[in-house]
Design an enzyme around this catalytic site. Structure first.
Site, PDB file in Angstrom:
ATOM      1  N   GLU A 185       0.881  -1.177   0.000  1.00  0.00           N
ATOM      2  CA  GLU A 185       0.000   0.000   0.000  1.00  0.00           C
ATOM      3  C   GLU A 185       0.916   1.223   0.000  1.00  0.00           C
ATOM      4  OE1 GLU A 185      -3.303   1.044  -0.026  1.00  0.00           O
ATOM      5  OE2 GLU A 185      -2.376   3.005   0.166  1.00  0.00           O
ATOM      6  N   THR A 229      -9.758   4.295   0.879  1.00  0.00           N
ATOM      7  CA  THR A 229     -10.681   5.443   0.865  1.00  0.00           C
ATOM      8  C   THR A 229     -11.585   5.420   2.085  1.00  0.00           C
ATOM      9  OG1 THR A 229     -10.706   5.347  -1.547  1.00  0.00           O
ATOM     10  CG2 THR A 229     -12.493   6.565  -0.502  1.00  0.00           C
ATOM     11  N   CYS A 230     -12.158   4.266   2.393  1.00  0.00           N
ATOM     12  CA  CYS A 230     -13.170   4.175   3.455  1.00  0.00           C
ATOM     13  C   CYS A 230     -12.639   4.718   4.780  1.00  0.00           C
ATOM     14  CB  CYS A 230     -13.612   2.719   3.602  1.00  0.00           C
ATOM     15  SG  CYS A 230     -14.729   2.468   4.978  1.00  0.00           S
ATOM     16  N   CYS A 243     -15.962   6.678   4.188  1.00  0.00           N
ATOM     17  CA  CYS A 243     -16.988   6.293   5.173  1.00  0.00           C
ATOM     18  C   CYS A 243     -16.692   6.744   6.603  1.00  0.00           C
ATOM     19  CB  CYS A 243     -17.155   4.771   5.204  1.00  0.00           C
ATOM     20  SG  CYS A 243     -16.842   3.931   3.662  1.00  0.00           S
ATOM     21  N   LYS A 246     -16.260  10.642   7.176  1.00  0.00           N
ATOM     22  CA  LYS A 246     -17.581  11.191   6.795  1.00  0.00           C
ATOM     23  C   LYS A 246     -18.617  10.936   7.890  1.00  0.00           C
ATOM     24  CE  LYS A 246     -20.434   8.667   5.373  1.00  0.00           C
ATOM     25  NZ  LYS A 246     -20.572   8.121   4.050  1.00  0.00           N
ATOM     26  N   ALA A 248       3.639  -0.540  -5.437  1.00  0.00           N
ATOM     27  CA  ALA A 248       3.935  -1.788  -6.141  1.00  0.00           C
ATOM     28  C   ALA A 248       3.380  -1.696  -7.561  1.00  0.00           C
ATOM     29  CB  ALA A 248       3.301  -2.960  -5.407  1.00  0.00           C
ATOM     30  N   GLY A 262     -24.662  15.180  -7.741  1.00  0.00           N
ATOM     31  CA  GLY A 262     -25.939  14.766  -7.154  1.00  0.00           C
ATOM     32  C   GLY A 262     -25.906  13.323  -6.707  1.00  0.00           C
ATOM     33  N   TYR A 322     -24.049  10.239  -3.875  1.00  0.00           N
ATOM     34  CA  TYR A 322     -23.892  10.028  -2.435  1.00  0.00           C
ATOM     35  C   TYR A 322     -23.066  11.148  -1.781  1.00  0.00           C
ATOM     36  CZ  TYR A 322     -25.019   4.925  -2.299  1.00  0.00           C
ATOM     37  OH  TYR A 322     -25.612   3.700  -2.328  1.00  0.00           O
ATOM     38  N   ILE A 323     -21.873  11.383  -2.345  1.00  0.00           N
ATOM     39  CA  ILE A 323     -20.924  12.270  -1.656  1.00  0.00           C
ATOM     40  C   ILE A 323     -21.468  13.695  -1.619  1.00  0.00           C
ATOM     41  CG2 ILE A 323     -18.576  13.200  -1.684  1.00  0.00           C
ATOM     42  CD1 ILE A 323     -17.608  10.571  -2.868  1.00  0.00           C
ATOM     43  N   GLU A 355     -24.356  13.990   0.904  1.00  0.00           N
ATOM     44  CA  GLU A 355     -23.861  13.834   2.277  1.00  0.00           C
ATOM     45  C   GLU A 355     -23.126  15.098   2.725  1.00  0.00           C
ATOM     46  OE1 GLU A 355     -21.649  10.141   2.332  1.00  0.00           O
ATOM     47  OE2 GLU A 355     -23.463   8.968   2.693  1.00  0.00           O
ATOM     48  N   ASP A 368     -13.481  -1.102  -5.725  1.00  0.00           N
ATOM     49  CA  ASP A 368     -13.847   0.044  -6.578  1.00  0.00           C
ATOM     50  C   ASP A 368     -13.151   0.011  -7.934  1.00  0.00           C
ATOM     51  OD1 ASP A 368     -15.278   0.811  -4.384  1.00  0.00           O
ATOM     52  OD2 ASP A 368     -14.284   2.751  -4.108  1.00  0.00           O
ATOM     53  N   THR A 379     -17.921  -0.269   0.566  1.00  0.00           N
ATOM     54  CA  THR A 379     -16.979  -1.048   1.374  1.00  0.00           C
ATOM     55  C   THR A 379     -17.467  -2.472   1.669  1.00  0.00           C
ATOM     56  OG1 THR A 379     -15.719   0.726   2.340  1.00  0.00           O
ATOM     57  CG2 THR A 379     -16.040  -1.179   3.745  1.00  0.00           C
ATOM     58  N   HIS A 420     -42.813  -0.546  19.906  1.00  0.00           N
ATOM     59  CA  HIS A 420     -43.487   0.712  20.156  1.00  0.00           C
ATOM     60  C   HIS A 420     -42.876   1.459  21.328  1.00  0.00           C
ATOM     61  CE1 HIS A 420     -46.832   3.456  19.812  1.00  0.00           C
ATOM     62  NE2 HIS A 420     -47.020   3.384  21.113  1.00  0.00           N
ATOM     63  N   GLU A 455     -41.496   0.945  13.527  1.00  0.00           N
ATOM     64  CA  GLU A 455     -42.703   0.099  13.581  1.00  0.00           C
ATOM     65  C   GLU A 455     -43.642   0.387  12.411  1.00  0.00           C
ATOM     66  OE1 GLU A 455     -45.546   0.721  16.844  1.00  0.00           O
ATOM     67  OE2 GLU A 455     -44.658   2.685  17.184  1.00  0.00           O
TER      68      GLU A 455
HETATM   69  P1  NDP Z   1     -21.830   9.082  -7.762  1.00  0.00           P
HETATM   70  O1  NDP Z   1     -21.466   8.284  -8.950  1.00  0.00           O
HETATM   71  O2  NDP Z   1     -22.742   8.525  -6.741  1.00  0.00           O
HETATM   72  O3  NDP Z   1     -22.459  10.474  -8.243  1.00  0.00           O
HETATM   73  C1  NDP Z   1     -21.803  11.290  -9.155  1.00  0.00           C
HETATM   74  C2  NDP Z   1     -22.667  12.518  -9.396  1.00  0.00           C
HETATM   75  O4  NDP Z   1     -21.950  13.454 -10.175  1.00  0.00           O
HETATM   76  C3  NDP Z   1     -23.953  12.202 -10.148  1.00  0.00           C
HETATM   77  O5  NDP Z   1     -24.963  13.013  -9.627  1.00  0.00           O
HETATM   78  C4  NDP Z   1     -23.612  12.589 -11.576  1.00  0.00           C
HETATM   79  O6  NDP Z   1     -24.712  13.040 -12.309  1.00  0.00           O
HETATM   80  C5  NDP Z   1     -22.687  13.771 -11.345  1.00  0.00           C
HETATM   81  N1  NDP Z   1     -21.730  13.942 -12.444  1.00  0.00           N
HETATM   82  C6  NDP Z   1     -20.959  13.019 -13.027  1.00  0.00           C
HETATM   83  N2  NDP Z   1     -20.178  13.546 -13.985  1.00  0.00           N
HETATM   84  C7  NDP Z   1     -20.486  14.864 -14.009  1.00  0.00           C
HETATM   85  C8  NDP Z   1     -20.025  15.946 -14.796  1.00  0.00           C
HETATM   86  N3  NDP Z   1     -19.103  15.786 -15.744  1.00  0.00           N
HETATM   87  N4  NDP Z   1     -20.555  17.175 -14.571  1.00  0.00           N
HETATM   88  C9  NDP Z   1     -21.506  17.345 -13.611  1.00  0.00           C
HETATM   89  N5  NDP Z   1     -21.972  16.353 -12.836  1.00  0.00           N
HETATM   90  C10 NDP Z   1     -21.470  15.127 -13.037  1.00  0.00           C
HETATM   91  O7  NDP Z   1     -20.443   9.533  -7.170  1.00  0.00           O
HETATM   92  P2  NDP Z   1     -19.978  10.077  -5.775  1.00  0.00           P
HETATM   93  O8  NDP Z   1     -18.727  10.806  -6.094  1.00  0.00           O
HETATM   94  O9  NDP Z   1     -21.039  10.809  -5.055  1.00  0.00           O
HETATM   95  O10 NDP Z   1     -19.663   8.750  -4.964  1.00  0.00           O
HETATM   96  C11 NDP Z   1     -18.890   7.699  -5.534  1.00  0.00           C
HETATM   97  C12 NDP Z   1     -19.356   6.371  -5.031  1.00  0.00           C
HETATM   98  O11 NDP Z   1     -18.893   6.185  -3.705  1.00  0.00           O
HETATM   99  C13 NDP Z   1     -20.858   6.210  -4.924  1.00  0.00           C
HETATM  100  O12 NDP Z   1     -21.454   5.808  -6.124  1.00  0.00           O
HETATM  101  C14 NDP Z   1     -21.017   5.179  -3.856  1.00  0.00           C
HETATM  102  O13 NDP Z   1     -20.974   3.907  -4.444  1.00  0.00           O
HETATM  103  C15 NDP Z   1     -19.805   5.402  -2.977  1.00  0.00           C
HETATM  104  N6  NDP Z   1     -20.196   6.121  -1.746  1.00  0.00           N
HETATM  105  C16 NDP Z   1     -21.005   5.485  -0.846  1.00  0.00           C
HETATM  106  C17 NDP Z   1     -21.394   6.120   0.304  1.00  0.00           C
HETATM  107  C18 NDP Z   1     -22.290   5.418   1.270  1.00  0.00           C
HETATM  108  O14 NDP Z   1     -22.406   4.202   1.220  1.00  0.00           O
HETATM  109  N7  NDP Z   1     -22.961   6.153   2.156  1.00  0.00           N
HETATM  110  C19 NDP Z   1     -20.960   7.476   0.617  1.00  0.00           C
HETATM  111  C20 NDP Z   1     -20.132   8.056  -0.403  1.00  0.00           C
HETATM  112  C21 NDP Z   1     -19.771   7.389  -1.523  1.00  0.00           C
HETATM  113  P3  NDP Z   1     -25.699  12.062 -13.123  1.00  0.00           P
HETATM  114  O15 NDP Z   1     -26.510  11.343 -12.116  1.00  0.00           O
HETATM  115  O16 NDP Z   1     -26.497  13.013 -13.936  1.00  0.00           O
HETATM  116  O17 NDP Z   1     -24.829  11.168 -13.937  1.00  0.00           O
END
Ligand code: NDP
Length: 457
Positions: A42, A49-50, A55, A58, A122, A182, A184-185, A188, A309, A317, A442, A447
């Site tokens: 590593e 990342t996690c 995770c 965050k 590596a 738009g 997860y990240i 959040e 990933d 994760t 309850h 519930e």
């Molecule tokens: P995601 O793939 O979930 O979301 C990416 C977002 O960016 C989408 O809304 C996408 O839009 C938008 N996007 C992509 N390319 C462009 C662009 N060129 N211009 C503008 N907008 C763009 O990625 P994240 O970075 O949020 O997270 C990565 C992954 O990490 C997640 O998919 C998830 O699997 C994991 N994760 C899990 C978490 C959890 O379990 N709680 C927390 C954080 C991350 P569109 O939808 O229109 O394509």
């Protein structure tokens, strides 16, 4: 532990793992426990990342962020306190201490399992040779578990933005932040930064964020986030960013220029597969860099495997952990487990949280045809005195012909905690009749999941 030898004397290692994140560490540890001679390298941080920029920090930040609302809510319950203040360096440094502790635990777990541990880069030299620093090892199998990296699109001024790699280490806490994306990240961090006191604008290019999630869930979350004061800008994107003194001027596609202190890009992550000799060794990559593997995680080169990933299937994760177990068992035991990607429960630690397992209504309709849908929107008991106007949403999607519950979704406090148990039920094939026959606990919000009787019209 006694020094292990490879099963086969012509190799230095039975398995050499490149990448010490969730999937790589899990596969290395268990392979060693099954008797294999294992090396793992590593170059950045143990836990990937996690543990380091995902995770774990965050989740710590979501706890921190919730205190502002908790303090507000406490008044309705009779508590009074002076104006509370938030100190960013305290949170940042306490989080770093915890992460250092976890890094050490990962290192200890690997060594305890009998793995040879290398904290350096590596690379693959050929299908049976890895280069670690200035040494080379002849190995029977190689596992690539190098994860992903934030992706920032190309546009004028993109050098001014930060990503989830940097946000955990900010020197100072911004008064204003624009978050792009738009997924997860983005959702959040919109909640986290708002809770910690920043004025947040979230910009998403489509009509509604969290594409792929159930539409009712997405709409409910958007409404709740707006009620909290997060400025959601849908159908917008960034054209360019200019630095003016300590601030940034962001030009949007609508032509509007927004001033902000910080811009965070969360526009997805890309597999981290370049520059380590994979293509030269004959490993096939997809266009976005994902390593192509079969259902046993084997690449186009039979001695090279990949998971987590970097294969860009489900970037979570617990999925990488499960993939790591499947591979360790396949390579070093008589078991031949299959990885199953159905009914993976997941949570988005947004404000409020989303917890979900199974199909969104739109996908369920395509797969099963006729559905029965049950929804509930209610004020959770805590908010009867809290003074906070926040509603919880729950939804069950039932395949009409079999009565199986094929989707369960929730937006509200502790949605992730609640959905873990519902995930077991769906995995076990629970029907709506089973949900109905379950006695509620309850008084809880959960519930509601066993008392929804009236089908949505
Ligand atoms: P995601 O793939 O979930 O979301 C990416 C977002 O960016 C989408 O809304 C996408 O839009 C938008 N996007 C992509 N390319 C462009 C662009 N060129 N211009 C503008 N907008 C763009 O990625 P994240 O970075 O949020 O997270 C990565 C992954 O990490 C997640 O998919 C998830 O699997 C994991 N994760 C899990 C978490 C959890 O379990 N709680 C927390 C954080 C991350 P569109 O939808 O229109 O394509």
């Amino acid at each position: 532990m006694a020094e292990k030898a490879s099963e086969n004397a012509e190799y230095d290692y039975d398995l050499f793992v490149i990448g010490g994140g969730s999937g790589g560490v899990r596969c290395a540890r268990f392979s060693a426990q099954y008797g294999a001679k294992v090396g793992i390298a590593e170059e950045r941080y143990w836990g990937g990342t996690c543990v380091n920029v995902g995770c774990v920090p965050k989740k710590l930040f979501t706890y921190a962020a919730h205190f502002s609302e908790d303090v507000q809510m406490a008044k309705g319950y009779g508590w009074y306190m002076d104006k509370p203040g938030f100190d960013w360096p305290t949170l940042r440094e306490n989080k770093d201490t915890e992460i250092n502790r976890l890094n050490g635990i990962y290192d200890g777990l690997l060594k305890g399992a009998g793995c040879d541990v290398f904290f350096e880069r590596a690379e693959v030299v050929d299908p049976h040779t890895v280069k670690v620093g200035d040494r080379q090892f002849i190995v029977k199998n190689i596992l690539i578990a190098t994860g992903g990296w934030p992706f920032v699109p190309n546009f004028p001024g993109n050098e001014h933005v930060i990503t989830s790699n940097e946000v955990f280490h900010n020197e100072s806490f911004p008064k204003t932040i624009m978050i792009i994306g738009g997924g997860y990240i983005a959702v959040e961090f919109a909640g986290i930064m708002h809770g910690l006191g920043a004025k947040v604008t979230q910009v998403y290019r489509g009509p509604l964020f969290l594409r792929g999630f159930d539409k009712d869930v997405r709409e409910h979350l958007a409404e709740e986030m707006e009620k909290k004061g997060i400025n959601l800008r849908f159908n917008e994107d960034v054209v360019s960013i200019e630095r003016h003194g300590s601030g940034l001027h962001v030009t949007l596609t609508s032509g509007e220029v927004v001033k902000t202190q910080m811009v965070m890009y969360s526009t997805g992550r890309r597999p981290l597969s370049g520059g380590m000799g994979l293509e030269e060794a004959g490993v096939e990559l997809a266009k976005n860099g994902a390593i192509m593997v079969d259902n046993k995680f084997q690449t186009s080169v039979p001695s090279i495997y990949a998971l987590g990933d970097v294969i860009d299937r489900v970037a979570l994760t617990p999925v990488a952990l499960a993939e790591g177990m499947v591979l360790a068992k396949t390579l070093f035991t008589d078991e031949r487990p299959e990885m199953n990607y159905e009914y993976i429960p997941t949570a988005v630690f947004s404000a409020p949280n989303i917890g979900t397992v199974g199909y969104a209504e739109e996908q369920a309709k395509q797969k099963f045809g006729k559905l029965r849908v049950y929804t509930s929107r209610f004020t959770p008991m805590k908010h009867s005195l809290s003074g906070i106007d926040e509603k919880t949403f729950m939804k069950l999607i039932v395949d009409d012909s079999s009565d199986y519950v094929v989707g369960a979704h929730m937006v509200g406090p502790d949605a992730g905690e609640i959905m873990q148990g519902i995930g077991i039920a769906l995995k076990a094939g629970a029907t709506k009749a089973d949900f109905d026959a379950t006695i509620g606990i309850h008084p809880t919000a959960a519930e509601e999941l066993v008392t929804m009787r009236t089908e949505r019209a």
